[in-house]
Design a protein around this motif. Sequence first.
Motif, PDB file in Angstrom:
ATOM      1  N   ARG A  15       0.831  -1.206   0.000  1.00 11.08           N
ATOM      2  CA  ARG A  15       0.000   0.000   0.000  1.00 11.08           C
ATOM      3  C   ARG A  15       0.866   1.259   0.000  1.00 11.08           C
ATOM      4  O   ARG A  15       0.558   2.237  -0.688  1.00 11.08           O
ATOM      5  N   SER A  16       1.966   1.225   0.743  1.00 12.97           N
ATOM      6  CA  SER A  16       2.886   2.368   0.765  1.00 12.97           C
ATOM      7  C   SER A  16       3.500   2.600  -0.605  1.00 12.97           C
ATOM      8  O   SER A  16       3.680   3.740  -1.033  1.00 12.97           O
ATOM      9  N   ASP A  19       0.920   4.256  -2.856  1.00 14.78           N
ATOM     10  CA  ASP A  19       0.787   5.668  -2.489  1.00 14.78           C
ATOM     11  C   ASP A  19       1.965   6.487  -2.986  1.00 14.78           C
ATOM     12  O   ASP A  19       1.801   7.592  -3.518  1.00 14.78           O
ATOM     13  N   THR A  23       1.864   9.532  -5.712  1.00 17.13           N
ATOM     14  CA  THR A  23       2.326  10.855  -5.293  1.00 17.13           C
ATOM     15  C   THR A  23       3.392  11.394  -6.227  1.00 17.13           C
ATOM     16  O   THR A  23       3.330  12.547  -6.670  1.00 17.13           O
TER      17      THR A  23
END
Length: 76
Positions: A15-16, A19, A23
Amino acid sequence: MKNVKVLGTGCANCRSTVDLIETVAKAKGVPIALEKIEDLPEIIGYGVMSTPGVVIDGQVVHAGGVPTRSKVESWF
């Protein structure tokens, strides 16, 4: 547009990674088509044995752990 796949079973690192990629792509103004692949046989089909893995335009560019921001920036 770059086709980006994040390979992983949905763990926190996966998930990181999603993200971080979203970004960086947004910050650089690079349009991406992001897909999360959680199917283990499909992940193994890319030759990735440790997740998260990242595939860009069909090529594995990362496997195992969250990539650094500078590494992600180099992809775009």
